[in-house]
Design a protein around this motif. Sequence first.
Motif, short mmCIF file in Angstrom:
data_model
loop_
_atom_site.label_atom_id
_atom_site.label_comp_id
_atom_site.label_asym_id
_atom_site.label_seq_id
_atom_site.Cartn_x
_atom_site.Cartn_y
_atom_site.Cartn_z
N LEU A 164 6.74 -15.27 1.74
CA LEU A 164 6.10 -14.54 0.64
C LEU A 164 5.75 -13.12 1.05
N LEU A 165 5.31 -12.96 2.31
CA LEU A 165 4.96 -11.63 2.82
C LEU A 165 6.19 -10.72 2.83
N LEU A 166 7.33 -11.26 3.30
CA LEU A 166 8.54 -10.45 3.34
C LEU A 166 8.99 -10.04 1.94
N GLN A 167 8.87 -10.98 0.97
CA GLN A 167 9.26 -10.66 -0.42
C GLN A 167 8.34 -9.57 -0.99
N GLU A 168 7.05 -9.66 -0.68
CA GLU A 168 6.10 -8.66 -1.18
C GLU A 168 6.40 -7.30 -0.56
N VAL A 169 6.69 -7.27 0.76
CA VAL A 169 7.04 -6.01 1.42
C VAL A 169 8.28 -5.41 0.78
N ALA A 170 9.27 -6.26 0.46
CA ALA A 170 10.50 -5.77 -0.16
C ALA A 170 10.19 -5.11 -1.49
N ARG A 171 9.32 -5.75 -2.31
CA ARG A 171 8.97 -5.17 -3.61
C ARG A 171 8.25 -3.83 -3.45
N GLU A 181 1.62 1.86 1.81
CA GLU A 181 1.85 0.79 0.84
C GLU A 181 1.91 -0.56 1.53
N ILE A 182 2.60 -0.62 2.67
CA ILE A 182 2.75 -1.89 3.37
C ILE A 182 1.42 -2.33 3.97
N SER A 183 0.57 -1.35 4.34
CA SER A 183 -0.70 -1.68 5.00
C SER A 183 -1.75 -2.20 4.03
N ARG A 184 -1.52 -2.03 2.73
CA ARG A 184 -2.51 -2.54 1.77
C ARG A 184 -2.58 -4.06 1.90
N PRO A 185 -3.79 -4.64 1.75
CA PRO A 185 -3.95 -6.09 1.86
C PRO A 185 -3.09 -6.83 0.84
N MET A 186 -2.63 -8.02 1.26
CA MET A 186 -1.81 -8.87 0.39
C MET A 186 -2.51 -10.20 0.22
N GLN A 187 -2.52 -10.73 -1.02
CA GLN A 187 -3.08 -12.04 -1.30
C GLN A 187 -1.93 -13.04 -1.37
N LEU A 188 -1.87 -13.89 -0.32
CA LEU A 188 -0.74 -14.83 -0.22
C LEU A 188 -1.29 -16.24 -0.05
N ARG A 189 -1.15 -17.05 -1.10
CA ARG A 189 -1.58 -18.46 -1.04
C ARG A 189 -3.05 -18.57 -0.60
N GLY A 190 -3.87 -17.72 -1.17
CA GLY A 190 -5.29 -17.79 -0.86
C GLY A 190 -5.69 -17.09 0.42
N HIS A 191 -4.73 -16.44 1.05
CA HIS A 191 -5.03 -15.72 2.29
C HIS A 191 -4.91 -14.22 2.02
N VAL A 208 -3.98 -10.97 3.71
CA VAL A 208 -3.21 -10.63 4.90
C VAL A 208 -3.03 -9.12 4.94
N GLU A 209 -3.23 -8.57 6.18
CA GLU A 209 -2.99 -7.16 6.39
C GLU A 209 -2.05 -7.00 7.58
N ILE A 210 -1.01 -6.16 7.39
CA ILE A 210 -0.06 -5.88 8.47
C ILE A 210 0.18 -4.39 8.50
N GLY A 211 0.96 -3.97 9.45
CA GLY A 211 1.33 -2.57 9.53
C GLY A 211 2.84 -2.47 9.64
N ALA A 212 3.35 -1.25 9.80
CA ALA A 212 4.79 -1.04 9.91
C ALA A 212 5.06 0.12 10.83
N SER A 213 6.02 -0.07 11.73
CA SER A 213 6.48 0.99 12.62
C SER A 213 7.86 1.42 12.13
N MET A 214 8.08 2.72 12.03
CA MET A 214 9.32 3.22 11.44
C MET A 214 9.96 4.25 12.36
N GLY A 215 11.31 4.20 12.42
CA GLY A 215 12.06 5.20 13.16
C GLY A 215 13.13 5.77 12.25
N MET A 216 13.39 7.09 12.38
CA MET A 216 14.31 7.75 11.46
C MET A 216 15.37 8.52 12.23
N ALA A 217 16.63 8.41 11.68
CA ALA A 217 17.75 9.19 12.22
C ALA A 217 18.42 9.88 11.04
N PHE A 218 19.02 11.07 11.30
CA PHE A 218 19.57 11.87 10.20
C PHE A 218 21.04 12.18 10.44
#
Length: 960
Positions: free
Chosen positions: A720-727, A770-780, A782-792
């Motif tokens: 559910l977390l992965l689907q929410e992150v995708a959205r 956006e990803i760091s905002r809390p997520m309500q998943l099955r009564g929990h 949840v807060e996570i973060g994201a590390s990003m790398g960029m190439a051009f």
Amino acid sequence: MTNEKLIGDGLCQQRDFLRQVIDSCPSMIFVKDRDGIFLLANAALAAAYGLGVADVEGRSNAHFHSNAEELEAFLRDDREVIDQRRSKLIVAEPVSFSDGSVHWFSTTKTPLIEDDGRCDKVLGICTDISDLKGAQEALAHSQELLNSIIDNTTAVIFVKDRDGRYLLVNRRYCDLHHVTNDSLRGRTDFDLFAPEVAEAVRAADLAVLESGEAREFEELVPMDDGIHTMLSLKVPLRDRAGQIYAVCGIATDITERKLAEAALGAFNQRLEQSVEERTRKLHETKEQLREALALNENILATSSVGVLAYRQDGQCVLANPAVAQLTGGTREQLLGQNFHHIASWHRGGLYELVTRVQAEGGRLETESRFVSTFGKEVWVRAQCSPFFSCGEPHLLLMLQDVTEPRRAAQELVEREWAFRSLADNVPDNIARWDCEGRIIYANRSLEKTLGFAVDEVLGQSPQILWPDGRFDGLLEAVREVARSGESRDFDLIFPGPDGRTRYHMIRMVPERAQSEGVVSVLGVGRDMTDRKRTEEQLRLAASVFHNSAEGVMITDAEGVILSVNPAFGKITGYSAAEVLGRKPSLLRSEHHDAGFYREMWRRLHDEAHWQGEVWNRNKDGEAYLQWTTINRIDDDDGQPVRYVAVFHDVTDMRRKDERIQHLAFHDALTGLPNRALILERLQHAIHRSQREGRRLSVTFIDLDRFKSVNDGLGHDVGDLLLQEVARRIQGRLRAMDTVARLGGDEFVVLMEDLDETRHCASLAGQLIAEISRPMQLRGHSVEIGASMGMAFFPEDGADPHELMKRADMAMYAAKAAGRNTYRFFQEDMLVRTSHRLNMEMDLRRAVAGGQLVLHYQPKVSLCTGEVVGVEALVRWRHPDHGLLAPAEFIPVAEESGLIVALGDWVLDEACRQSTCWQHEGWRLPIAVNVSARQLDSGDLAERIAALVRRHGIAPADLEI
């Protein structure tokens, strides 16, 4: 020399004599070779051409005749006689001469066979029958004249058979009784007259038939104007065997005469009764004599049997027309003959017959075949008997022409031979049985079918040959046909010589003799095994056609539907009645243009086959996709007569394929493009950016703390977390941008048409927030973060894989910088990454190659100052860089997973060292550090216990 001269002289004399004989013969004699060249010609033949013999010999018919058809006939007949080695009679053939005259000839051609068996010459004997042809034409004219006289006479003429049925009447009879020949034929007097009249007429007929003599009757016959008196002379008619087969009557109406006689008689009755009676009798006698003579002459003239009468000295005194026609001469020529001088009689045996009758008396018969004096070949049955005329002995010779019956018998023999030749060469089985069922003939085909030689089965009954009863039904059928005289069809199943079952159809017909009824049964059979199998295959094909799950449609050459199967209706919704007579275009959808159908027809025209997908529309108007195979069926001339289309609905299959295609290029959990699709799109984007001079970026996203959530709250919450992150990521992207999930918690974002790097940095910041905002998943919560790398592109590379790898390096740099942030790719990252990869590969070789060593740091008790144990510290003796401390390679081991193998080596080496020290008398506990990854393996305690047992130390000797 004297003997040779005598022989030579004798041969010359014999040759001259033979030459005189043939030159003296009135018939034309010749010998020709295969090419029609006269090798020999007699004087009569040369005279016919107005030449000498020497002028004819050595030349062909073409030298004397110009008619091409006649020349072809001459040569064809010559070669037929030579090739078949059989004589041939050309009864009558016209021959045109150079003076324009046409003569008729009767020619006998005979093959000349040499002593060595060769045959290349033909002997011909020709007789000019032009006069005979003229006589035949005169006879036909006379016959027409006689018919005209009979039909135009005032007398009534009729002929009736022995049962009183009319065979013939003349025109006068038809006019008086208002009938026609055809309507009266087969009827009797009882059908025409009152019973009393018919009985009187029938009685007169019977009297003549019983007496066998001509008689005259006065018969009362009713007519339109009353009863008439008819004076009827009735004569018995005999066939060739002398048997009476009919009565001929010639009747004259004497009603008026009878009335006059009655009146005159009444007037003179008393005065002249005696004279009248005598006169009447004399008149009747005279009339009877006259009519009898006329009848005899008529019978003689009309008889089909040739009649000749001879005096005792052999001179002919009587010859009827029939004998003239039979011999080919005229009556005058026959009357001028003396049988003592007729050469053909001597050759044919007739002379012997008449001389025996002269000598012995009585009646004698013989059958003879000879060529008459007039050149006509005849076959006769001769009967000779003596008789007296005017007190003088005479001989009566009756000749019946049996040429046709004898020829018919010969033809019958030839037909039998032809039948056997045909029967032995046809593929059908042919057999004959007698009425008891015994085999009297079998052809070669039947011999192969039964596996028996013909000689083995002839004269045998099938019950004896095959006691197993396989042909008992056939035998009963043969006997039934023989009893009933009716044909019958019969089916028979029996094993062939190879033991395999064969199916046969037999037609049985009765064979009859002329007077004996059924004498045999002919059977013609055909092996129907292959046909039965073909019919079975056709039935199977029809069953497949009707029961196939695939739709089948058959059209004519113009595309008009002729037949469809039930599956067609299930797929299209149309019944057979709704489509028969229409064209397949009623199913057409709007998915294909005219070019599609033109190409289809071109392929059918050139290759007689087309296969592919077609979008059609069913009866409900719904479009569906069908996989279609169309084959063209041609006739023997290669012209198309049918088109057969076989198809099935692949709409669901297409949808499944599209679904599979989607799954192949999309993540099943989030629906986002997967690695394959993002790489493909990235490749296209690079090509487009190269053409347009634009920039693009690849952002590699890795979720921070996702593993803790997935392990702690369960995989369902992790999904559910992965689907929410995708959205959330999709919600922040432009329409032209692409986000993909590579697997696990890794995502990639492709951004095209970038003007400046800050736009990408801005998006990265938004995505992290956006990803760091809390997520309500099955009564929990949840807060996570994201590390990003960029190439051009184009700065960091032009290859999709290269850009992805460098974005991944930048992402690891973000993680190393404290996570929940982003980094752009820098070249030093590539250096660090290369160093790390080289370190990892060297470390793998170090674990396996014995480059690791343990250093032991003593542990001293502060209370006693004694060494109470040691701590094992691993070092790497690198071949290029020397001794490396744990801080330089342990992190690499942790990240690459080599820490487990490295930790196992440390434990094993520590146990081994403990054993060695104990052997030397030192017993010190060894402390060993383990990694969290070793604890995650789940079997660390079991592996340590095994090491302790293997090295023979106590568990207390090892500290973890």
